[in-house]
Motif scaffolding. Structure first.
Motif, mmCIF file in Angstrom:
data_model
loop_
_atom_site.group_PDB
_atom_site.id
_atom_site.type_symbol
_atom_site.label_atom_id
_atom_site.label_comp_id
_atom_site.label_asym_id
_atom_site.label_seq_id
_atom_site.Cartn_x
_atom_site.Cartn_y
_atom_site.Cartn_z
ATOM 1 N N GLN A 45 0.830 -1.203 0.000
ATOM 2 C CA GLN A 45 0.000 0.000 0.000
ATOM 3 C C GLN A 45 0.864 1.253 0.000
ATOM 4 N N GLU A 46 1.924 1.252 0.772
ATOM 5 C CA GLU A 46 2.821 2.411 0.815
ATOM 6 C C GLU A 46 3.508 2.609 -0.535
ATOM 7 N N THR A 47 3.913 1.518 -1.177
ATOM 8 C CA THR A 47 4.519 1.632 -2.508
ATOM 9 C C THR A 47 3.525 2.220 -3.497
ATOM 10 N N ALA A 48 2.292 1.753 -3.459
ATOM 11 C CA ALA A 48 1.264 2.292 -4.354
ATOM 12 C C ALA A 48 1.043 3.771 -4.087
ATOM 13 N N ARG A 49 1.029 4.181 -2.814
ATOM 14 C CA ARG A 49 0.862 5.598 -2.470
ATOM 15 C C ARG A 49 2.027 6.431 -3.001
ATOM 16 N N LYS A 50 3.257 5.900 -2.870
ATOM 17 C CA LYS A 50 4.422 6.629 -3.388
ATOM 18 C C LYS A 50 4.337 6.790 -4.899
ATOM 19 N N ILE A 51 3.899 5.759 -5.584
ATOM 20 C CA ILE A 51 3.761 5.819 -7.038
ATOM 21 C C ILE A 51 2.717 6.870 -7.420
ATOM 22 N N VAL A 52 1.579 6.856 -6.750
ATOM 23 C CA VAL A 52 0.500 7.808 -7.054
ATOM 24 C C VAL A 52 0.954 9.239 -6.754
ATOM 25 N N LYS A 57 2.751 14.530 -8.903
ATOM 26 C CA LYS A 57 3.759 15.591 -8.996
ATOM 27 C C LYS A 57 4.199 15.800 -10.443
ATOM 28 N N LEU A 58 4.494 14.697 -11.136
ATOM 29 C CA LEU A 58 4.975 14.796 -12.513
ATOM 30 C C LEU A 58 3.879 15.218 -13.482
ATOM 31 N N PHE A 59 2.661 14.716 -13.291
ATOM 32 C CA PHE A 59 1.547 15.117 -14.156
ATOM 33 C C PHE A 59 1.296 16.621 -14.031
ATOM 34 N N SER A 68 6.462 10.194 -18.511
ATOM 35 C CA SER A 68 6.655 8.788 -18.894
ATOM 36 C C SER A 68 6.594 7.894 -17.663
ATOM 37 N N MET A 69 6.327 6.639 -17.901
ATOM 38 C CA MET A 69 6.345 5.665 -16.800
ATOM 39 C C MET A 69 7.766 5.527 -16.250
ATOM 40 N N ASP A 70 8.770 5.715 -17.106
ATOM 41 C CA ASP A 70 10.168 5.708 -16.626
ATOM 42 C C ASP A 70 10.391 6.831 -15.620
ATOM 43 N N ALA A 71 9.877 8.023 -15.931
ATOM 44 C CA ALA A 71 10.034 9.162 -15.031
ATOM 45 C C ALA A 71 9.316 8.912 -13.707
ATOM 46 N N ILE A 72 8.135 8.326 -13.775
ATOM 47 C CA ILE A 72 7.384 8.013 -12.552
ATOM 48 C C ILE A 72 8.151 6.980 -11.726
ATOM 49 N N ALA A 73 8.734 5.995 -12.390
ATOM 50 C CA ALA A 73 9.530 4.983 -11.685
ATOM 51 C C ALA A 73 10.718 5.633 -10.977
ATOM 52 N N ARG A 74 11.404 6.527 -11.675
ATOM 53 C CA ARG A 74 12.549 7.211 -11.053
ATOM 54 C C ARG A 74 12.104 8.052 -9.866
ATOM 55 N N GLU A 75 11.046 8.831 -10.059
ATOM 56 C CA GLU A 75 10.570 9.730 -9.007
ATOM 57 C C GLU A 75 10.092 8.961 -7.777
ATOM 58 N N SER A 76 9.416 7.853 -7.994
ATOM 59 C CA SER A 76 8.847 7.080 -6.879
ATOM 60 C C SER A 76 9.835 6.070 -6.305
ATOM 61 N N PHE A 87 -0.748 -0.960 -11.714
ATOM 62 C CA PHE A 87 -1.497 -0.153 -12.671
ATOM 63 C C PHE A 87 -1.191 -0.669 -14.071
ATOM 64 N N ALA A 88 -2.201 -1.091 -14.794
ATOM 65 C CA ALA A 88 -2.013 -1.722 -16.100
ATOM 66 C C ALA A 88 -1.485 -0.758 -17.161
ATOM 67 N N SER A 89 -1.722 0.541 -16.959
ATOM 68 C CA SER A 89 -1.317 1.514 -17.959
ATOM 69 C C SER A 89 -1.155 2.883 -17.304
ATOM 70 N N LYS A 90 -0.605 3.819 -18.062
ATOM 71 C CA LYS A 90 -0.481 5.194 -17.567
ATOM 72 C C LYS A 90 -1.869 5.781 -17.362
ATOM 73 N N ASN A 91 -2.810 5.433 -18.231
ATOM 74 C CA ASN A 91 -4.190 5.912 -18.069
ATOM 75 C C ASN A 91 -4.789 5.434 -16.750
ATOM 76 N N GLU A 92 -4.542 4.179 -16.405
ATOM 77 C CA GLU A 92 -5.071 3.648 -15.144
ATOM 78 C C GLU A 92 -4.409 4.335 -13.949
ATOM 79 N N LEU A 93 -3.117 4.598 -14.053
ATOM 80 C CA LEU A 93 -2.420 5.318 -12.990
ATOM 81 C C LEU A 93 -2.975 6.737 -12.857
#
Length: 104
Positions: A45-52, A57-59, A68-76, A87-93
């Motif tokens: 749950q904490e990982t999901a919160r960090k990703i969101v 922030k990036l959006f 990009s999903m790469d940027a979200i991965a780096r940031e989180s 999250f199956a896709s960037k749209n779902e995220l």
């Protein structure tokens, strides 16, 4: 950045500083077993919160199309595999980000 977007970002940052509360069952289980490790579901749950939070922030900063999903991965600080397992896709995220912002 628009005023509403700034408020949303501030709310997300405030959420990240809150500590989760323990239920009496969690406290009992932890005291009885002498565990110091966070339960797997709480870590997930904490990982999901960090990703969101990172995605929000990036959006807000770069826009949906430029984030990009790469940027979200780096940031989180999460792997892309970890992101895609939740999250199956960037749209779902993005949908999860909107639900989180609207929920507060």
């Amino acid at each position: 950045m628009e005023v509403g977007a700034k408020d949303a970002l501030r709310n997300m940052e405030a959420m990240s500083q809150r500590r989760p509360t323990k239920s009496s069952k969690d406290a009992h289980d932890q005291a009885g077993a002498g565990k110091t490790e966070t339960p797997k579901s709480a870590r997930q749950q904490e990982t999901a919160r960090k990703i969101v939070r990172s995605a929000l922030k990036l959006f807000l900063r770069d826009g949906f199309a430029e984030t990009s999903m790469d940027a979200i991965a780096r940031e989180s600080r999460a792997s892309k595999a970890s992101i895609y397992s939740r999250f199956a896709s960037k749209n779902e995220l993005f949908r999860a980000v909107l639900l989180e912002v609207c929920h507060d």
